[in-house]
Design an enzyme around this catalytic site. Sequence first.
Site, PDB file in Angstrom:
ATOM      1  N   ASP A  43       3.468 -10.847  22.303  1.00  0.00           N
ATOM      2  CA  ASP A  43       2.748 -10.280  23.444  1.00  0.00           C
ATOM      3  C   ASP A  43       1.509 -11.183  23.597  1.00  0.00           C
ATOM      4  O   ASP A  43       1.545 -12.338  23.149  1.00  0.00           O
ATOM      5  CB  ASP A  43       2.365  -8.809  23.187  1.00  0.00           C
TER       6      ASP A  43
ATOM      7  N   LYS B 101       4.823  -0.800  19.257  1.00  0.00           N
ATOM      8  CA  LYS B 101       3.905  -1.901  19.588  1.00  0.00           C
ATOM      9  C   LYS B 101       2.967  -2.078  18.411  1.00  0.00           C
ATOM     10  O   LYS B 101       2.736  -1.134  17.649  1.00  0.00           O
ATOM     11  CB  LYS B 101       3.080  -1.552  20.831  1.00  0.00           C
TER      12      LYS B 101
HETATM   13  P1  NDP Z   1      -0.185 -14.853  26.699  1.00  0.00           P
HETATM   14  O1  NDP Z   1      -1.101 -14.678  25.554  1.00  0.00           O
HETATM   15  O2  NDP Z   1       0.849 -15.912  26.654  1.00  0.00           O
HETATM   16  O3  NDP Z   1      -1.023 -15.079  28.035  1.00  0.00           O
HETATM   17  C1  NDP Z   1      -1.955 -14.148  28.453  1.00  0.00           C
HETATM   18  C2  NDP Z   1      -2.666 -14.676  29.689  1.00  0.00           C
HETATM   19  O4  NDP Z   1      -3.462 -13.635  30.246  1.00  0.00           O
HETATM   20  C3  NDP Z   1      -3.602 -15.822  29.386  1.00  0.00           C
HETATM   21  O5  NDP Z   1      -3.704 -16.645  30.507  1.00  0.00           O
HETATM   22  C4  NDP Z   1      -4.914 -15.096  29.113  1.00  0.00           C
HETATM   23  O6  NDP Z   1      -6.074 -15.880  29.317  1.00  0.00           O
HETATM   24  C5  NDP Z   1      -4.859 -13.986  30.141  1.00  0.00           C
HETATM   25  N1  NDP Z   1      -5.602 -12.826  29.667  1.00  0.00           N
HETATM   26  C6  NDP Z   1      -5.415 -12.126  28.521  1.00  0.00           C
HETATM   27  N2  NDP Z   1      -6.307 -11.147  28.409  1.00  0.00           N
HETATM   28  C7  NDP Z   1      -7.081 -11.222  29.505  1.00  0.00           C
HETATM   29  C8  NDP Z   1      -8.176 -10.477  29.960  1.00  0.00           C
HETATM   30  N3  NDP Z   1      -8.661  -9.434  29.251  1.00  0.00           N
HETATM   31  N4  NDP Z   1      -8.719 -10.796  31.163  1.00  0.00           N
HETATM   32  C9  NDP Z   1      -8.245 -11.856  31.870  1.00  0.00           C
HETATM   33  N5  NDP Z   1      -7.200 -12.603  31.489  1.00  0.00           N
HETATM   34  C10 NDP Z   1      -6.627 -12.281  30.320  1.00  0.00           C
HETATM   35  O7  NDP Z   1       0.480 -13.424  26.926  1.00  0.00           O
HETATM   36  P2  NDP Z   1       1.798 -13.039  27.758  1.00  0.00           P
HETATM   37  O8  NDP Z   1       1.970 -13.952  28.908  1.00  0.00           O
HETATM   38  O9  NDP Z   1       2.881 -12.875  26.793  1.00  0.00           O
HETATM   39  O10 NDP Z   1       1.409 -11.581  28.276  1.00  0.00           O
HETATM   40  C11 NDP Z   1       0.820 -11.356  29.555  1.00  0.00           C
HETATM   41  C12 NDP Z   1       1.054  -9.902  29.965  1.00  0.00           C
HETATM   42  O11 NDP Z   1       2.459  -9.655  30.043  1.00  0.00           O
HETATM   43  C13 NDP Z   1       0.509  -8.842  29.006  1.00  0.00           C
HETATM   44  O12 NDP Z   1       0.094  -7.724  29.753  1.00  0.00           O
HETATM   45  C14 NDP Z   1       1.732  -8.474  28.171  1.00  0.00           C
HETATM   46  O13 NDP Z   1       1.609  -7.178  27.616  1.00  0.00           O
HETATM   47  C15 NDP Z   1       2.806  -8.527  29.244  1.00  0.00           C
HETATM   48  N6  NDP Z   1       4.180  -8.685  28.783  1.00  0.00           N
HETATM   49  C16 NDP Z   1       4.548  -9.733  27.975  1.00  0.00           C
HETATM   50  C17 NDP Z   1       5.866  -9.875  27.588  1.00  0.00           C
HETATM   51  C18 NDP Z   1       6.338 -11.040  26.790  1.00  0.00           C
HETATM   52  O14 NDP Z   1       7.559 -11.143  26.577  1.00  0.00           O
HETATM   53  N7  NDP Z   1       5.480 -11.939  26.342  1.00  0.00           N
HETATM   54  C19 NDP Z   1       6.890  -8.877  27.973  1.00  0.00           C
HETATM   55  C20 NDP Z   1       6.412  -7.862  28.872  1.00  0.00           C
HETATM   56  C21 NDP Z   1       5.108  -7.779  29.246  1.00  0.00           C
HETATM   57  P3  NDP Z   1      -6.803 -16.562  28.051  1.00  0.00           P
HETATM   58  O15 NDP Z   1      -5.944 -17.721  27.660  1.00  0.00           O
HETATM   59  O16 NDP Z   1      -8.146 -16.949  28.556  1.00  0.00           O
HETATM   60  O17 NDP Z   1      -6.879 -15.501  26.998  1.00  0.00           O
HETATM   61  O1  2IT Z   2       5.594  -5.676  26.512  1.00  0.00           O
HETATM   62  C1  2IT Z   2       6.702  -6.119  26.169  1.00  0.00           C
HETATM   63  O2  2IT Z   2       7.765  -5.653  26.590  1.00  0.00           O
HETATM   64  C2  2IT Z   2       6.726  -7.257  25.225  1.00  0.00           C
HETATM   65  N1  2IT Z   2       5.667  -7.756  24.850  1.00  0.00           N
HETATM   66  C3  2IT Z   2       8.043  -7.784  24.701  1.00  0.00           C
HETATM   67  C4  2IT Z   2       8.542  -6.925  23.578  1.00  0.00           C
HETATM   68  C5  2IT Z   2       9.755  -7.425  22.876  1.00  0.00           C
HETATM   69  O3  2IT Z   2      10.117  -6.770  21.889  1.00  0.00           O
HETATM   70  O4  2IT Z   2      10.348  -8.443  23.248  1.00  0.00           O
END
Ligand code: NDP
Ligand code: 2IT
Length: 445
Positions: free
Chosen positions: A165, A125
């Site tokens: 992420d 990461k």
């Molecule tokens: P994005 O940046 O696309 O979206 C994040 C969302 O969460 C936004 O709505 C953001 O609000 C909100 N957010 C972020 N930080 C906070 C906080 N501290 N408190 C409240 N709301 C918060 O990220 P992703 O959708 O990609 O990721 C979301 C989650 O999913 C994370 O935990 C990530 O680790 C996990 N994840 C993502 C993967 C991926 O493929 N993208 C894979 C597996 C897990 P704002 O716009 O106001 O910041």
């Molecule tokens: O938390 C996760 O699994 C991710 N943000 C996706 C990682 C990846 O390599 O696609």
Amino acid sequence: MGYIEDVYTLVKKRNPGELEFHQAVSEVLESLRPVIQQHPEYQEVSLLERLVEPERVIMFRVPWMDDNGIYQVNRGFRIQFNSALGPYKGGLRFHPTVNLGILKFLAFEQIFKNSLTTLAMGGGKGGSDFDPKGKSDGEVMRFCQSFMTELCKYIGPDTDVPAGDIGVGAREIGYLYGQYKRIRNETTGVLTGKSITWGGSLIRPEATGFGSVYFAVEMLKTTGEKFEGKPCVISGSGNVAQFTVKKLIELGAKPVTVSDSNGFIHDPEGIDEAKLNFIMELKNIRRGRIKEYAEKYGVEYHDRARPWSVPCFAAFPSATQNEIDEGDAKTLVKNGCKLVSEGANMPTTPEGVDVFLDANILYGPGKAANAGGVATSGLEMSQNAMRLSWTGEEVNMRLQHIMASIHAASAKAASDYGYPNNYVMGANIAGFKKVAEAMMDFGLV
Ligand code: NDP
Ligand code: 2IT
């Protein structure tokens, strides 16, 4: 004290102040008790001590110039935690709260998640305390170029393959990939989440959200219930939340909330396809606040609050770590929530997890439920290596198959070790076993 306690004490001593890392390690170690009992040879070779120590941590300066010509400095990181099963693989997070402990927790979780996908990927990461919010495209581009100028020394398609992420989506991956290509003069699968015209995979943008719903569907099969017409509560409004909502709409469920870091909206009629398109345009293009949804559709907006008080059949935390505490978990259960599928990484505090497990609801922990994103990244790597692309149907079918197999492996490990229906035990044990066996095969590394 026992072996598990000794290792946990060591982790706290050696990594002071890294609370999220301690939390992630503690949960995994607790689950491994029955495995360690069966395998005393692991202690003889200090396997757990090695497992909790990253193979490599890279920290670097990221200087860049803002639109006013002012010099800015951020900190960049890449944690190369464990490569027993394949190249380090895991996302990059750009968020002002990013620090070493948070990225170590995420990289540690990633080891077991990637193992569960059945694909050959190690755990890593990275990211930065850079805040993309309020920055111009030019500022984000210059930051990404500076970040990659250093990071490119340590990554490669067979070494370490970053992805997105929080705060890192299609735009950032484009700038990062462009800079890598320019410096290294090679077109390879060094990042995933690429756009489809330059090496990306269909369904990768959808994969984490779709996968989290597929995992929920697998859990529901064990009780015979269905999603049709049932209210679902989602946090976040980014990549994972958007495609969770999309899949829930397709299944006939009724998604009633999304949120951002300022608050949440509650739409009792349900978010439909047209409203979801509005959210996508708002968040991905205009980069606005979710409050606008409430203004446009005349629904409630709750400032500085999380959506867990809204009664629901299922909850999909899809924003960030520790967003459901003990009180939130109790409220969810009290209001009739039957299922939680974690799109985010470690969104529930340990006390909250205990509430879900004690209530015996269907609880899918992040490292199983959100593994669809990295699994589809693995499929993107396969397509890049073949220099061929699969159709969306093909990738989606493989994703569904992988989520079903993660569910089956977690359920089986849980019941084999005497914890039926406990997906926390199951996912940790099933994920760990492959990594442990590979590390044993390699000798002392
Ligand atoms: P994005 O940046 O696309 O979206 C994040 C969302 O969460 C936004 O709505 C953001 O609000 C909100 N957010 C972020 N930080 C906070 C906080 N501290 N408190 C409240 N709301 C918060 O990220 P992703 O959708 O990609 O990721 C979301 C989650 O999913 C994370 O935990 C990530 O680790 C996990 N994840 C993502 C993967 C991926 O493929 N993208 C894979 C597996 C897990 P704002 O716009 O106001 O910041
Ligand atoms: O938390 C996760 O699994 C991710 N943000 C996706 C990682 C990846 O390599 O696609």
